[in-house]
Design a protein around this motif. Sequence first.
Motif, PDB file in Angstrom:
ATOM      1  N   ALA A  95       0.830  -1.194   0.000  1.00  0.00           N
ATOM      2  CA  ALA A  95       0.000   0.000   0.000  1.00  0.00           C
ATOM      3  C   ALA A  95       0.865   1.245   0.000  1.00  0.00           C
ATOM      4  O   ALA A  95       0.608   2.199  -0.743  1.00  0.00           O
ATOM      5  CB  ALA A  95      -0.904  -0.007   1.219  1.00  0.00           C
ATOM      6  N   ALA A  97       3.888   1.648  -1.061  1.00  0.00           N
ATOM      7  CA  ALA A  97       4.589   1.858  -2.325  1.00  0.00           C
ATOM      8  C   ALA A  97       3.685   2.544  -3.334  1.00  0.00           C
ATOM      9  O   ALA A  97       4.115   3.393  -4.106  1.00  0.00           O
ATOM     10  CB  ALA A  97       5.076   0.528  -2.879  1.00  0.00           C
ATOM     11  N   THR A  98       2.426   2.159  -3.310  1.00  0.00           N
ATOM     12  CA  THR A  98       1.486   2.774  -4.241  1.00  0.00           C
ATOM     13  C   THR A  98       1.039   4.142  -3.764  1.00  0.00           C
ATOM     14  O   THR A  98       1.072   5.118  -4.505  1.00  0.00           O
ATOM     15  CB  THR A  98       0.243   1.861  -4.409  1.00  0.00           C
ATOM     16  OG1 THR A  98       0.690   0.612  -4.888  1.00  0.00           O
ATOM     17  CG2 THR A  98      -0.745   2.461  -5.385  1.00  0.00           C
ATOM     18  N   MET A  99       0.666   4.184  -2.503  1.00  0.00           N
ATOM     19  CA  MET A  99       0.067   5.414  -1.985  1.00  0.00           C
ATOM     20  C   MET A  99       1.089   6.545  -1.826  1.00  0.00           C
ATOM     21  O   MET A  99       0.750   7.704  -2.015  1.00  0.00           O
ATOM     22  CB  MET A  99      -0.612   5.149  -0.633  1.00  0.00           C
ATOM     23  CG  MET A  99      -1.752   4.183  -0.736  1.00  0.00           C
ATOM     24  SD  MET A  99      -3.048   4.772  -1.841  1.00  0.00           S
ATOM     25  CE  MET A  99      -4.022   3.302  -2.059  1.00  0.00           C
ATOM     26  N   ASN A 100       2.285   6.187  -1.455  1.00  0.00           N
ATOM     27  CA  ASN A 100       3.277   7.248  -1.268  1.00  0.00           C
ATOM     28  C   ASN A 100       3.687   7.904  -2.584  1.00  0.00           C
ATOM     29  O   ASN A 100       4.251   8.994  -2.574  1.00  0.00           O
ATOM     30  CB  ASN A 100       4.524   6.708  -0.560  1.00  0.00           C
ATOM     31  CG  ASN A 100       4.232   6.361   0.878  1.00  0.00           C
ATOM     32  OD1 ASN A 100       3.098   6.458   1.313  1.00  0.00           O
ATOM     33  ND2 ASN A 100       5.235   5.967   1.620  1.00  0.00           N
ATOM     34  N   ALA A 101       3.438   7.200  -3.647  1.00  0.00           N
ATOM     35  CA  ALA A 101       3.788   7.774  -4.944  1.00  0.00           C
ATOM     36  C   ALA A 101       2.707   8.740  -5.438  1.00  0.00           C
ATOM     37  O   ALA A 101       2.928   9.488  -6.375  1.00  0.00           O
ATOM     38  CB  ALA A 101       3.977   6.654  -5.965  1.00  0.00           C
ATOM     39  N   LEU A 102       1.570   8.700  -4.776  1.00  0.00           N
ATOM     40  CA  LEU A 102       0.480   9.580  -5.213  1.00  0.00           C
ATOM     41  C   LEU A 102       0.829  11.039  -4.917  1.00  0.00           C
ATOM     42  O   LEU A 102       1.601  11.317  -4.000  1.00  0.00           O
ATOM     43  CB  LEU A 102      -0.816   9.219  -4.483  1.00  0.00           C
ATOM     44  CG  LEU A 102      -1.433   7.876  -4.853  1.00  0.00           C
ATOM     45  CD1 LEU A 102      -2.602   7.563  -3.938  1.00  0.00           C
ATOM     46  CD2 LEU A 102      -1.905   7.875  -6.297  1.00  0.00           C
ATOM     47  N   PRO A 103       0.263  11.922  -5.676  1.00  0.00           N
ATOM     48  CA  PRO A 103       0.577  13.341  -5.450  1.00  0.00           C
ATOM     49  C   PRO A 103      -0.088  13.877  -4.184  1.00  0.00           C
ATOM     50  O   PRO A 103      -1.060  14.619  -4.235  1.00  0.00           O
ATOM     51  CB  PRO A 103       0.038  14.029  -6.703  1.00  0.00           C
ATOM     52  CG  PRO A 103      -0.964  13.103  -7.264  1.00  0.00           C
ATOM     53  CD  PRO A 103      -0.572  11.729  -6.873  1.00  0.00           C
ATOM     54  N   VAL A 104       0.410  13.437  -3.074  1.00  0.00           N
ATOM     55  CA  VAL A 104      -0.094  13.890  -1.774  1.00  0.00           C
ATOM     56  C   VAL A 104       1.115  14.289  -0.948  1.00  0.00           C
ATOM     57  O   VAL A 104       2.084  13.538  -0.871  1.00  0.00           O
ATOM     58  CB  VAL A 104      -0.848  12.762  -1.044  1.00  0.00           C
ATOM     59  CG1 VAL A 104      -1.400  13.268   0.278  1.00  0.00           C
ATOM     60  CG2 VAL A 104      -1.953  12.217  -1.909  1.00  0.00           C
ATOM     61  N   SER A 105       1.040  15.446  -0.344  1.00  0.00           N
ATOM     62  CA  SER A 105       2.196  15.863   0.444  1.00  0.00           C
ATOM     63  C   SER A 105       2.243  15.083   1.749  1.00  0.00           C
ATOM     64  O   SER A 105       1.233  14.552   2.210  1.00  0.00           O
ATOM     65  CB  SER A 105       2.116  17.354   0.742  1.00  0.00           C
ATOM     66  OG  SER A 105       1.080  17.591   1.657  1.00  0.00           O
ATOM     67  N   LEU A 106       3.421  15.027   2.305  1.00  0.00           N
ATOM     68  CA  LEU A 106       3.578  14.299   3.560  1.00  0.00           C
ATOM     69  C   LEU A 106       2.704  14.889   4.646  1.00  0.00           C
ATOM     70  O   LEU A 106       2.150  14.183   5.470  1.00  0.00           O
ATOM     71  CB  LEU A 106       5.041  14.367   4.019  1.00  0.00           C
ATOM     72  CG  LEU A 106       6.022  13.445   3.306  1.00  0.00           C
ATOM     73  CD1 LEU A 106       7.403  13.622   3.898  1.00  0.00           C
ATOM     74  CD2 LEU A 106       5.597  11.997   3.403  1.00  0.00           C
TER      75      LEU A 106
ATOM     76  N   ASP B  67       8.344  14.990  -1.779  1.00  0.00           N
ATOM     77  CA  ASP B  67       7.269  15.753  -1.151  1.00  0.00           C
ATOM     78  C   ASP B  67       6.854  16.960  -1.998  1.00  0.00           C
ATOM     79  O   ASP B  67       6.572  18.037  -1.476  1.00  0.00           O
ATOM     80  CB  ASP B  67       7.697  16.204   0.254  1.00  0.00           C
ATOM     81  CG  ASP B  67       6.478  16.537   1.123  1.00  0.00           C
ATOM     82  OD1 ASP B  67       5.370  16.085   0.778  1.00  0.00           O
ATOM     83  OD2 ASP B  67       6.639  17.255   2.127  1.00  0.00           O
ATOM     84  N   LYS B  72       4.743  15.383  -8.531  1.00  0.00           N
ATOM     85  CA  LYS B  72       4.168  14.034  -8.456  1.00  0.00           C
ATOM     86  C   LYS B  72       2.925  13.886  -9.319  1.00  0.00           C
ATOM     87  O   LYS B  72       2.584  12.784  -9.751  1.00  0.00           O
ATOM     88  CB  LYS B  72       3.834  13.701  -7.004  1.00  0.00           C
ATOM     89  CG  LYS B  72       5.031  13.188  -6.205  1.00  0.00           C
ATOM     90  CD  LYS B  72       4.575  12.732  -4.845  1.00  0.00           C
ATOM     91  CE  LYS B  72       5.640  11.868  -4.189  1.00  0.00           C
ATOM     92  NZ  LYS B  72       5.174  11.344  -2.907  1.00  0.00           N
ATOM     93  N   TYR B  83      -0.984  -2.744  -5.535  1.00  0.00           N
ATOM     94  CA  TYR B  83      -1.910  -2.535  -4.416  1.00  0.00           C
ATOM     95  C   TYR B  83      -3.148  -1.802  -4.920  1.00  0.00           C
ATOM     96  O   TYR B  83      -3.051  -0.798  -5.617  1.00  0.00           O
ATOM     97  CB  TYR B  83      -1.259  -1.706  -3.311  1.00  0.00           C
ATOM     98  CG  TYR B  83      -2.239  -1.330  -2.238  1.00  0.00           C
ATOM     99  CD1 TYR B  83      -2.597  -2.256  -1.261  1.00  0.00           C
ATOM    100  CD2 TYR B  83      -2.843  -0.084  -2.224  1.00  0.00           C
ATOM    101  CE1 TYR B  83      -3.524  -1.943  -0.289  1.00  0.00           C
ATOM    102  CE2 TYR B  83      -3.776   0.249  -1.260  1.00  0.00           C
ATOM    103  CZ  TYR B  83      -4.117  -0.687  -0.293  1.00  0.00           C
ATOM    104  OH  TYR B  83      -5.034  -0.370   0.657  1.00  0.00           O
TER     105      TYR B  83
END
Lengths: 706, 311
Positions: A95, A97-106, B67, B72, B83
């Motif tokens: 999850a 690996a997929t989700m962290n690549a999404l354009p969402v800031s930390l 970030d 991104k 996933y």
Amino acid sequence: MKVPFSKRAYREGMRQTRVIRLMWLTMVAIPFLINLVTFFDSLRSDYKFSETLEDDSSLLLFGTFFMGGLLLLIYPVSIFLSEWLTSSYHRNKRAAATMNALPVSLKERFFTSVCISGANVLLITLYKFLLEQTYVVFACLYLKNRGSNPFKLYGRQYTDTWGEYLRSYVFFLLVGLFLAAFLVMCRELSHSVVMFIFWSVVGVSLLLFTVPVFNIFLYNSSNLIQINWVDYSDRDPFLSGVLELLVWTMEADAFHVGVILWLLVGTVLFLLVGWGVNRWYSVDYLENETANYRVAKLVYVVADLIAAALTLSFMSSAEEVPILSVICALAALPLVHFLIWNLLGRKRFLHTLRYAFIGLMAALILFVVAVLVRQEKLILPEKEDVVAISLQQGVAGSRISFYVSRERTTVNRDAISLVYDRIKETLKGNQNGQKTADRIPYYGMLLTKKGTTAYRFYLRVEDLSRILEYTKNETSNVYEEEIDYGYFYSGFTKEEERTFYEILSGEEHRKMNRIRLDRRHAVTGVDVLLNGVGGSRIYPVPGLSDNRFLRLSEKQPKSIAYLMSIAEERFGSKVKECLTLYLNGDKNAMTAQTRLTIICRGATSEGINLDCSIQKKDTALYVWMDEEGTDYPVSEELTTAFFEMLFRNCDGKGTIEDSVMVYVKLDNEGNISEDMANRWYLMVTQSDILQWISQLREEYHEENIQ
Amino acid sequence: MIKVTEVVKRFEDFEALSKVSFEIPKGKIFGLVGSNGAGKSTLLRIMAGVYKPNAGGVTYDGEPIWDNVSVKEKLVFVPDELYFLPGASMNRMARFYQNYYPTFSMERYQELVEQLRLDPKRKLSGFSKGMQRQAATVLALSCRPDYYFFDETLDGLDPVMREVVKSIIYEDICERNVTAVITSHSLRELENTCDHLALLHKGGLVYDYDVESVKASQVKVQFALSKNLTREEMEEKLAVSFQSFKQEGRVNTAIFDAGEKDIQESFQVLEPLYVDVLPMTLEELFTYEMEALGYSFDLESKEEKHESSVQ
């Protein structure tokens, strides 16, 4: 890497060994089955099983078993649910690996994680509420079959009717569904900062409103502070309202404080853990499951334990909740948490067992501490520490309830000593005691500077006279507080009670409106009637609670006739005569007597109970005598007569046989006081009271009194 | 342009990547190859902004990826381990991605779903591994980003579907002139598609070359000689250095940097019985390069051992 909390891992964990299966069978199945059997058994009319669960400790055991069993079944579900909800963010490698690549800031992801963690806490808390309520349902069923108030446990009124109960249950289910729906939504929309704001609002709202609303629905709120919305509406309605609500919530009682604390502490800790887990998992953890993971787990569990311990410490101060059940349930949480987490998350069985063992030990320690906390309340304090007592007796006549004041202990130490010795005696022999011909069951409260503890014990008949003798010369030292511990005896036998309900259910009767602020409205009707009959109040009337008294009138002739037949049987024709007058509409005959309670309240062995209110406003004495609570001024002459009467009887002329117990609210200057703590008990002869009432009636036209 | 600058990634004591640097010009298809554990996936995740490097960095047209939501949004990463949201169907995942990628095209999504004959309403958990790969590819292509990252995406697909998916991916890349980074163990997959190839070994970048030029520079020659010559004698007479040499009976196979020589003509000095210039595959190149770096499986000896144990 084995993904923690996955269904597959769960299954594998469950298959790992027969020991685990056995453990689960023991922990889950057996208590659950026991309670299932109990439940079905309780539905039977003869209800034999109840014979084995006759005392309070069995009830606690019953509740604990049930709750524990249910917790063990439902808690894993909630865990899976939370896993399902959070897995997309940080709980597994794929999850992430997929989700962290999404354009969402930390930052957004962190907030999302925080929101979800918080929501999980709320969700789990909701489960706990539902569990408690499920427990209450079963306990109510149990009590119902015991002939007691099915909606009242240890003085706490959970609800009045099954309909109300179901309504509240449905309400909570809907809240749960609402929450779940938003959580599901949150999974897809979590990237939005707006969602964070939204969640904050929802979270805080739930936090603020859930418990009070829960309270409104489920608890008798007579012990709560009523919100006076009108007062605030002129100022800043929103802020004042919220503040008031918060105060209301916090002042509710220790139980709710515990719940709120659980929510707050649990939420904060969960958020911290959520942050930690999120940080570890999302960045470095993916290829490295060792150290950080263990630390995260440890923190998680420690958080759980701390939250549970804090909650326990608060809940232990609550006197009116089935505390042992709550404690057991709370103690079970870390244990279950440990077990589930480790069963699912570890690769090797030994690891699992080790963690499970640690968890078990931790929970056990917590449990023991909780039991000790509970036990402490059962252990008698030192006699010297007891500064006041209160007795409640409910066999013949109404209860006798009074406190011995803390200030003047010289004389009343004898009374304290006597009661203390009787309690000790009872506890020494058999905590529940055995009823004998010369012993009357009492509920007594011992007040120490550390707090109050209630005991059920037996007092010899002559003891009461001795206590009254001890205190008669110190009448000003005896005061009463209306603390209702819910320990009441019905003057009916079980059979009589059942018959009464059957008759009542066949007649039209209305439920009194909730009376919260002005209990005077409630002080007529069956409460008095039944006191007069010889028993104490009868609570398990469907639709009624202690401040929703049933008022019988000509619409319930059969019920009244039945009560009167019992009254006559027990107390002879005098009572019947009195009741008949009242019921025939000659209210003055009875009203004057029955409505003299707030200042004059008590009962004689002949079953006369007096209810009315006298208040002093400015310099005049007012008497409340009608249902609208109108105050009528009392002349100076009458006031003087009244005080003369009181002080005359302070000389100790009255005895239990021919006197009524009267309490007067006086402040330090001898004025009538509104302060409940300054109520004084006096022994007043019945004839004096009646004489004074007749004087009072002369001053007013009957129309005014109606 | 993607610029990877001295990227270092450590997991506790283990250094997965060690000062890796390279550049990928816009519109190129970049193949990332390497042995197992070489750090391909780690590098790809750093490039996709999943991991934060311990040192160095990755920039897209000068902007760092870590970030950085705006960057991104321009890339899609299809990991090796797929996933999907629990219980989600393709349609739901499409809506999910639509929320995140402003460039997501529902029309393109529908078109691809139809082309691959996938059921968009069915739960993805019920899909086979190959179908899940197709679904992930469809979702990624529907996002229409400027950069694609495919981590062994074609693994698990049957040969027919592999070609179909491959063609869809490459058509999209070529049509829109976007940049793609693809990792694979199978060099054959990359051979005819990648413009550029990087070889990772033990966390370091060993080679970084243009596919066509490297294929042109290396030559594989199979020949038989009338007389026995040693490898060194052959190299001396040919004035080349064999990168790889194998002798099976009288048939010799050599790989060497040919430069601009006429192979047939230059081999005449060895008086060969025959000379054949064979096409050089990337897989062979990769294998020989890895052998040269000391990474090889002694397959022959293993097979021999196996045969003897069977006998």
